[in-house]
Design a protein around this motif. Structure first.
Motif, PDB file in Angstrom:
ATOM      1  N   ASN A 142       4.887  -3.526  -6.508  1.00 56.74           N
ATOM      2  CA  ASN A 142       6.661  -2.654  -6.683  1.00 56.74           C
ATOM      3  C   ASN A 142       7.293  -4.481  -5.795  1.00 56.74           C
ATOM      4  O   ASN A 142       7.534  -3.711  -4.899  1.00 56.74           O
ATOM      5  CB  ASN A 142       7.243  -1.282  -6.320  1.00 56.74           C
ATOM      6  N   PRO A 143       8.235  -4.937  -6.204  1.00 57.62           N
ATOM      7  CA  PRO A 143       8.733  -6.133  -6.044  1.00 57.62           C
ATOM      8  C   PRO A 143      10.433  -5.219  -5.375  1.00 57.62           C
ATOM      9  O   PRO A 143      10.731  -6.269  -4.584  1.00 57.62           O
ATOM     10  CB  PRO A 143       8.534  -7.112  -6.719  1.00 57.62           C
ATOM     11  N   GLU A 144      10.815  -4.086  -6.484  1.00 55.55           N
ATOM     12  CA  GLU A 144      12.049  -4.014  -6.647  1.00 55.55           C
ATOM     13  C   GLU A 144      12.130  -3.202  -4.351  1.00 55.55           C
ATOM     14  O   GLU A 144      13.084  -3.280  -4.082  1.00 55.55           O
ATOM     15  CB  GLU A 144      12.605  -3.222  -6.610  1.00 55.55           C
ATOM     16  N   ILE A 145      11.484  -2.442  -3.949  1.00 50.18           N
ATOM     17  CA  ILE A 145      10.619  -1.834  -2.769  1.00 50.18           C
ATOM     18  C   ILE A 145      10.838  -3.089  -1.440  1.00 50.18           C
ATOM     19  O   ILE A 145       9.425  -3.538  -1.571  1.00 50.18           O
ATOM     20  CB  ILE A 145       9.729  -0.981  -2.593  1.00 50.18           C
ATOM     21  N   LYS A 146      12.302  -3.163  -1.145  1.00 49.85           N
ATOM     22  CA  LYS A 146      12.382  -4.328   0.552  1.00 49.85           C
ATOM     23  C   LYS A 146      11.866  -3.250   1.966  1.00 49.85           C
ATOM     24  O   LYS A 146      11.263  -3.933   2.576  1.00 49.85           O
ATOM     25  CB  LYS A 146      13.055  -5.617  -0.118  1.00 49.85           C
ATOM     26  N   VAL A 147      12.106  -1.881   1.384  1.00 50.66           N
ATOM     27  CA  VAL A 147      12.146  -1.420   2.900  1.00 50.66           C
ATOM     28  C   VAL A 147      11.769  -0.378   2.807  1.00 50.66           C
ATOM     29  O   VAL A 147      11.793   0.212   2.063  1.00 50.66           O
ATOM     30  CB  VAL A 147      13.666  -1.317   3.727  1.00 50.66           C
ATOM     31  N   VAL A 148      10.505   0.425   3.763  1.00 49.64           N
ATOM     32  CA  VAL A 148      10.276   1.410   3.608  1.00 49.64           C
ATOM     33  C   VAL A 148      10.599   2.667   4.967  1.00 49.64           C
ATOM     34  O   VAL A 148      10.811   2.644   5.684  1.00 49.64           O
ATOM     35  CB  VAL A 148       8.844   1.891   3.832  1.00 49.64           C
ATOM     36  N   TYR A 149      11.557   3.483   4.098  1.00 51.13           N
ATOM     37  CA  TYR A 149      12.678   4.322   5.090  1.00 51.13           C
ATOM     38  C   TYR A 149      11.937   6.017   5.387  1.00 51.13           C
ATOM     39  O   TYR A 149      11.360   6.645   4.109  1.00 51.13           O
ATOM     40  CB  TYR A 149      13.882   4.568   4.598  1.00 51.13           C
ATOM     41  N   ILE A 150      10.818   5.505   6.140  1.00 51.41           N
ATOM     42  CA  ILE A 150      10.253   7.209   6.571  1.00 51.41           C
ATOM     43  C   ILE A 150      10.867   8.828   7.249  1.00 51.41           C
ATOM     44  O   ILE A 150      11.670   8.273   8.853  1.00 51.41           O
ATOM     45  CB  ILE A 150       8.593   6.942   7.701  1.00 51.41           C
ATOM     46  N   VAL A 151      10.523   9.397   6.354  1.00 53.10           N
ATOM     47  CA  VAL A 151      11.587  10.253   6.559  1.00 53.10           C
ATOM     48  C   VAL A 151      11.137  12.105   6.958  1.00 53.10           C
ATOM     49  O   VAL A 151      11.118  12.758   6.325  1.00 53.10           O
ATOM     50  CB  VAL A 151      12.841  10.648   6.164  1.00 53.10           C
ATOM     51  N   LEU A 152       9.478  11.473   7.094  1.00 52.98           N
ATOM     52  CA  LEU A 152       8.253  12.676   7.869  1.00 52.98           C
ATOM     53  C   LEU A 152       8.578  13.617   8.635  1.00 52.98           C
ATOM     54  O   LEU A 152       9.250  12.529   9.774  1.00 52.98           O
ATOM     55  CB  LEU A 152       7.075  11.822   7.028  1.00 52.98           C
ATOM     56  N   PRO A 153       7.621  14.337   9.086  1.00 51.72           N
ATOM     57  CA  PRO A 153       7.713  14.977  10.631  1.00 51.72           C
ATOM     58  C   PRO A 153       6.826  13.786  11.681  1.00 51.72           C
ATOM     59  O   PRO A 153       6.036  13.064  11.235  1.00 51.72           O
ATOM     60  CB  PRO A 153       6.394  15.689  10.081  1.00 51.72           C
ATOM     61  N   ASN A 154       7.370  13.759  12.482  1.00 57.78           N
ATOM     62  CA  ASN A 154       6.624  12.431  13.563  1.00 57.78           C
ATOM     63  C   ASN A 154       5.625  12.165  13.393  1.00 57.78           C
ATOM     64  O   ASN A 154       4.905  11.089  14.116  1.00 57.78           O
ATOM     65  CB  ASN A 154       7.918  13.488  14.876  1.00 57.78           C
ATOM     66  N   ALA A 155       4.399  12.852  13.873  1.00 57.62           N
ATOM     67  CA  ALA A 155       3.174  12.911  13.809  1.00 57.62           C
ATOM     68  C   ALA A 155       2.543  11.689  12.477  1.00 57.62           C
ATOM     69  O   ALA A 155       1.442  11.234  12.548  1.00 57.62           O
ATOM     70  CB  ALA A 155       2.131  13.654  14.096  1.00 57.62           C
ATOM     71  N   MET A 156       3.596  11.781  11.328  1.00 55.98           N
ATOM     72  CA  MET A 156       3.306  11.035  10.288  1.00 55.98           C
ATOM     73  C   MET A 156       3.838   9.556  10.509  1.00 55.98           C
ATOM     74  O   MET A 156       3.318   8.520   9.334  1.00 55.98           O
ATOM     75  CB  MET A 156       3.701  12.491   8.817  1.00 55.98           C
ATOM     76  N   HIS A 157       4.762   9.422  10.858  1.00 51.56           N
ATOM     77  CA  HIS A 157       5.357   8.226  11.203  1.00 51.56           C
ATOM     78  C   HIS A 157       4.350   7.237  11.591  1.00 51.56           C
ATOM     79  O   HIS A 157       4.515   5.820  10.316  1.00 51.56           O
ATOM     80  CB  HIS A 157       6.209   8.126  12.232  1.00 51.56           C
ATOM     81  N   ARG A 158       3.240   6.744  12.555  1.00 49.54           N
ATOM     82  CA  ARG A 158       2.064   5.303  12.250  1.00 49.54           C
ATOM     83  C   ARG A 158       2.107   5.534  11.457  1.00 49.54           C
ATOM     84  O   ARG A 158       1.060   3.755  10.860  1.00 49.54           O
ATOM     85  CB  ARG A 158       1.965   5.891  13.689  1.00 49.54           C
ATOM     86  N   LEU A 159       0.836   6.417  10.954  1.00 46.51           N
ATOM     87  CA  LEU A 159       0.345   6.219   9.400  1.00 46.51           C
ATOM     88  C   LEU A 159       1.008   5.639   8.399  1.00 46.51           C
ATOM     89  O   LEU A 159       0.972   4.354   7.979  1.00 46.51           O
ATOM     90  CB  LEU A 159      -0.605   7.569   9.198  1.00 46.51           C
ATOM     91  N   PHE A 160       2.782   6.454   8.251  1.00 48.94           N
ATOM     92  CA  PHE A 160       3.147   5.545   6.737  1.00 48.94           C
ATOM     93  C   PHE A 160       3.715   3.879   7.400  1.00 48.94           C
ATOM     94  O   PHE A 160       3.886   3.348   6.546  1.00 48.94           O
ATOM     95  CB  PHE A 160       3.671   6.331   6.276  1.00 48.94           C
ATOM     96  N   ALA A 161       4.246   3.933   8.952  1.00 50.59           N
ATOM     97  CA  ALA A 161       4.370   2.635   8.908  1.00 50.59           C
ATOM     98  C   ALA A 161       3.187   1.626   8.732  1.00 50.59           C
ATOM     99  O   ALA A 161       3.858   0.425   8.679  1.00 50.59           O
ATOM    100  CB  ALA A 161       5.246   2.543  10.375  1.00 50.59           C
ATOM    101  N   GLU A 162       2.416   1.913   8.755  1.00 53.35           N
ATOM    102  CA  GLU A 162       0.997   0.729   9.211  1.00 53.35           C
ATOM    103  C   GLU A 162       0.406   0.783   7.223  1.00 53.35           C
ATOM    104  O   GLU A 162       0.567  -0.470   7.438  1.00 53.35           O
ATOM    105  CB  GLU A 162      -0.070   1.541   9.662  1.00 53.35           C
ATOM    106  N   ARG A 163       0.924   2.023   6.962  1.00 54.02           N
ATOM    107  CA  ARG A 163       0.719   1.706   5.254  1.00 54.02           C
ATOM    108  C   ARG A 163       1.676   0.457   4.195  1.00 54.02           C
ATOM    109  O   ARG A 163       0.868  -0.629   4.081  1.00 54.02           O
ATOM    110  CB  ARG A 163       0.499   2.577   4.687  1.00 54.02           C
ATOM    111  N   ALA A 164       2.854   0.797   5.014  1.00 56.56           N
ATOM    112  CA  ALA A 164       3.927  -0.580   4.114  1.00 56.56           C
ATOM    113  C   ALA A 164       3.337  -1.633   4.980  1.00 56.56           C
ATOM    114  O   ALA A 164       3.958  -2.683   4.691  1.00 56.56           O
ATOM    115  CB  ALA A 164       5.554   0.755   4.990  1.00 56.56           C
ATOM    116  N   ALA A 165       3.331  -1.875   6.035  1.00 57.69           N
ATOM    117  CA  ALA A 165       3.291  -2.973   7.176  1.00 57.69           C
ATOM    118  C   ALA A 165       2.253  -3.412   5.692  1.00 57.69           C
ATOM    119  O   ALA A 165       2.013  -4.216   5.760  1.00 57.69           O
ATOM    120  CB  ALA A 165       3.002  -2.876   8.147  1.00 57.69           C
ATOM    121  N   ARG A 166       1.131  -3.137   5.151  1.00 57.27           N
ATOM    122  CA  ARG A 166      -0.589  -3.692   4.965  1.00 57.27           C
ATOM    123  C   ARG A 166       0.595  -4.108   3.793  1.00 57.27           C
ATOM    124  O   ARG A 166      -0.266  -4.752   2.900  1.00 57.27           O
ATOM    125  CB  ARG A 166      -1.181  -2.699   4.969  1.00 57.27           C
TER     126      ARG A 166
END
Length: 433
Positions: A142-166
């Motif tokens: 999806n080229p429209e998405i430039k930024v992912v804003y993670i608003v999840l429970p704290n323990a889920m931040h790392r997983l979704f940050a790594e997935r977003a970076a990939r």
């Protein structure tokens, strides 16, 4: 009755014109209407460097108005995907985009199809831009998405940050970054390896009253800062079930991780320094299942290299109170509601002749979420580094771990001094002009 008085609402709109920006009165269209006088140049303003500029229309004795808003056209705004449709996302973050100048929501991620359908309809998000947690990785397409804003429970931040970076997307993470300094550092490294930006949503560092207080402390106009006092308390419901914030594996900690972090981070922000000594104590009511894994109350002291001391108190057991005070050599700065989403106030207490003065500063309030979102968008558009990058969040995790170490041992924790100011921050936010 003259001709103007006889105009009904429909004919007035037809004469004036109705555009996307609201009612637009045309001098040419209204010139033939008796009693109408075209506005003078002071009211019309002019375009300068792509912005509308108006000359001063009040005497210098009055506070000047701020710059005219200059929002980017919708197609030029940075697209954000909001990950997690909980209370914060729905009550604060998504509504804040209405006040954003540089960003727009273009995608949603949730584990609830029902939420996705409802919220997507409310915000005009296309059905194909709604993702489950399992299908999240397809955001790369999806080229429209430039930024992912993670608003999840704290323990889920790392997983979704790594997935977003990939997936090649920049990351804005709610605070705290994660549940440990190890996980927070892993987020930094993942984003660095992928060549994407990582910012932590420390909204206080973008809020006008807190920024003004920081500037007053740093310019030394009132002398040296002796002490920063930060209080952040609120209660949590006794509703028969435990929130994720009561689970150490999900939250990382109790009141310190959730609301005490504001006291810690803001003390560092005000001074620009990193503490060299930490002493802390914690308390949890015996037998209360809410605090079987995480603490209710934390009191901690930070000593900085300049000699400034920060005294901070946070608790899930006291009625909502979010207050800061700074003691300087020649003044005290009082900041009621400083950590709230709205309602900030600021007073400077000092001497005026043979009397004590209490001067209240009234600043233009800004939506803190819109302000931090726009800063992230500005970084994406210009290539600059965020003011509150991942490294800032990692440092807070290290200091929270030292706070818990001190509370367990009953002894002060000593940290190596760090030279310079703002060691973990990027360039300051761009001032509106």
């Amino acid at each position: 009755m003259n001709r103007l008085d006889r105009l009904n609402r429909r004919s007035l709109f037809r004469v004036a014109g109705w555009g996307a920006g609201g009612l637009m009165l045309s001098s040419r269209a209204m010139a033939g209407v008796p009693g109408f006088t075209p506005p003078s140049a002071v009211d019309t303003g002019h375009v300068e460097k792509g912005k509308m500029v108006f000359p001063a229309w009040r005497d210098p004795a009055d506070t000047p108005s701020g710059p005219t808003p200059a929002p980017l056209p919708p197609e030029q705004r940075v697209g954000f995907a909001i990950v997690g449709l909980g209370r914060l996302a729905l009550e604060e973050i998504l509504p804040a985009f209405a006040q954003s100048m540089k960003a727009r929501p273009v995608a949603l991620v949730s584990g609830s199809p029902e939420k996705l359908r409802l919220v997507a309809t409310q915000y005009g998000i296309k059905p194909e831009a709604c993702y489950s947690y399992e299908s999240f990785d397809s955001i790369r397409d999806n080229p429209e998405i430039k930024v992912v804003y993670i608003v999840l429970p704290n323990a889920m931040h790392r997983l979704f940050a790594e997935r977003a970076a990939r997936a090649g997307k920049h990351v804005l993470s709610e605070k705290p970054m994660s549940v440990s300094s190890v996980d927070a550092q892993a987020m930094v490294e993942a984003c660095r390896a992928a060549g994407v930006k990582l910012m932590v949503a420390y909204r206080i560092q973008y809020e006008p009253y807190n920024r003004r207080a920081m500037e007053m402390v740093r310019d030394n106009g009132h002398g040296r800062l002796l002490a920063y006092h930060g209080i952040n308390t609120q209660t949590v419901a006794q509703d028969g079930h435990l929130q994720w914030r009561h689970k150490k594996a999900m939250a990382g900690g109790g009141s310190l991780f959730d609301i005490g972090l504001y006291c810690l981070n803001t003390a560092r922000f005000m001074t620009g320094e990193e503490p060299v000594e930490i002493f802390a104590t914690t308390f949890s009511p015996p037998g209360d299942p809410r605090f079987a894994e995480v603490e209710e109350t934390v009191s901690f002291m930070l000593r900085f290299p300049s000699g400034t001391v920060a005294n901070c108190f946070t608790s899930y057991g006291g009625r909502d109170d979010k207050h800061a005070r700074m003691n300087l050599e020649k003044a005290a700065i009082d900041l009621p509601n400083c950590y709230q989403y709205v309602g900030q106030q600021m007073s400077v207490i000092g001497r005026e002749g043979d009397a004590t003065s209490r001067n209240e500063l009234v600043l233009t309030a800004k939506n803190q979420f819109a302000t931090e979102i726009d800063h992230m968008a500005e970084c994406v558009l210009t290539g600059r580094n965020p003011y509150t990058p991942g490294e800032e969040g990692v440092q807070d995790h290290r200091l929270m771990e030292a706070i818990y170490d001190s509370a367990r041992s009953g002894k002060a924790v000593h940290l190596p001094p760090m030279a310079g100011l703002d060691r973990f921050r990027g360039p300051p936010p761009v001032r509106e002009a």
